[in-house]
Write a protein that holds these residues in place. Structure first.
Motif: not given
Length: 259
Positions: A6-10, A15-16, A39-43
């Motif tokens: 829920q935290y991530l969705d909010k 889209s971001n 999160f395709i560019n998450l490092q």
């Protein structure tokens, strides 16, 4: 108790998520499952100090380099197949098994205070720091062909001695490298430390990789030592006698002049 999904969705709409490089979910009182996707560019990802006692799913994280999964009450096994992952923290959980086969670029691994019985580090030739201390049942560790870390800590395990790729022998319980084939005038003393050992200097070569043996110190004998001491004593006596003769002659001359 908070819910991570829920935290991530909010806060991170789908889209971001592709623009996020650093995601910090630590200390948020999350419980249950954790699902990270999109999160395709998450490092860098940190979800430490939560209570993820359910399943953890990390998808679309092919660019992840730094992961902190410590203090989350994780149990049983964890599997990490991330080619770009360099730093992994899993300390203070209840993990009994760890599979790192797909993470070939790992340089930093922190796995202390768990329930591991075996640890296979052959996945990466780039390890610089490894901390697997306080795994009381850890009795077997498999090292890569090239393994000379800057920092290595495996205290409070059942491991005895580990041989590094440069043939140096590391005593896990004393947290030190054992000197090999050294000869000194005193008995060889192995130094212990309460801190993780820093392996920077190259120890002397260990010729027998199957048996860890501390070299016995043999005092060096100087065959001419007694002769040198004797000559020194004789020289001192001669100088004393010459001085005494000179003094007596001087007194005799004074007496003659007086008469």
């Amino acid at each position: 108790m908070a819910n991570a999904t829920q935290y991530l969705d909010k806060n991170y709409p789908s889209s971001n998520r592709s623009s996020v490089i650093n995601l910090d979910l630590s200390n948020k009182n999350f419980v249950g499952d954790l699902i990270i996707n999109g999160f395709i560019n998450l490092q860098k990802l940190n979800y430490s100090f939560n209570n993820f006692n359910g399943s953890i799913s990390l998808s679309d994280c092919g660019n992840l380099e730094d992961l902190d999964s410590s203090f989350i009450n994780a149990q049983e096994s964890q599997w990490y197949d991330m080619a770009k992952l360099k730093k992994l923290k899993l300390s203070n959980n209840q993990l009994t098994e760890l599979d790192l086969a797909g993470s070939s670029n790992l340089t930093y691994l922190e796995f202390n205070n768990n329930l591991l019985t075996e640890l296979d580090l052959s996945n990466s030739e780039k390890y610089v720091e490894v901390n697997c201390s306080n795994n009381p049942s850890l009795s077997k560790i498999t090292l890569p062909d090239s393994f000379v870390p800057v920092l290595f800590d495996c205290r409070n395990t059942t491991l005895g001695q580990v041989i590094f790729s440069n043939s140096s022998v590391f005593d896990c319980q004393k947290n030190t490298i054992i000197p090999q084939n050294t000869t000194t005038s005193n008995n060889t003393t192995t130094t212990t430390s309460n801190n993780p050992v820093t392996v920077t200097a190259t120890p002397t070569t260990y010729n027998n990789p199957d048996t860890a043996t501390t070299a016995t110190a043999t005092p060096t004998t100087n065959n001419n030592l007694g002769l040198k001491i004797g000559l020194s004593v004789v020289g001192i006596i001669v100088i004393f006698l010459l001085g005494l003769v000179a003094f007596l002659c001087y007194r005799r001359r004074i007496r003659k002049n007086g008469t």
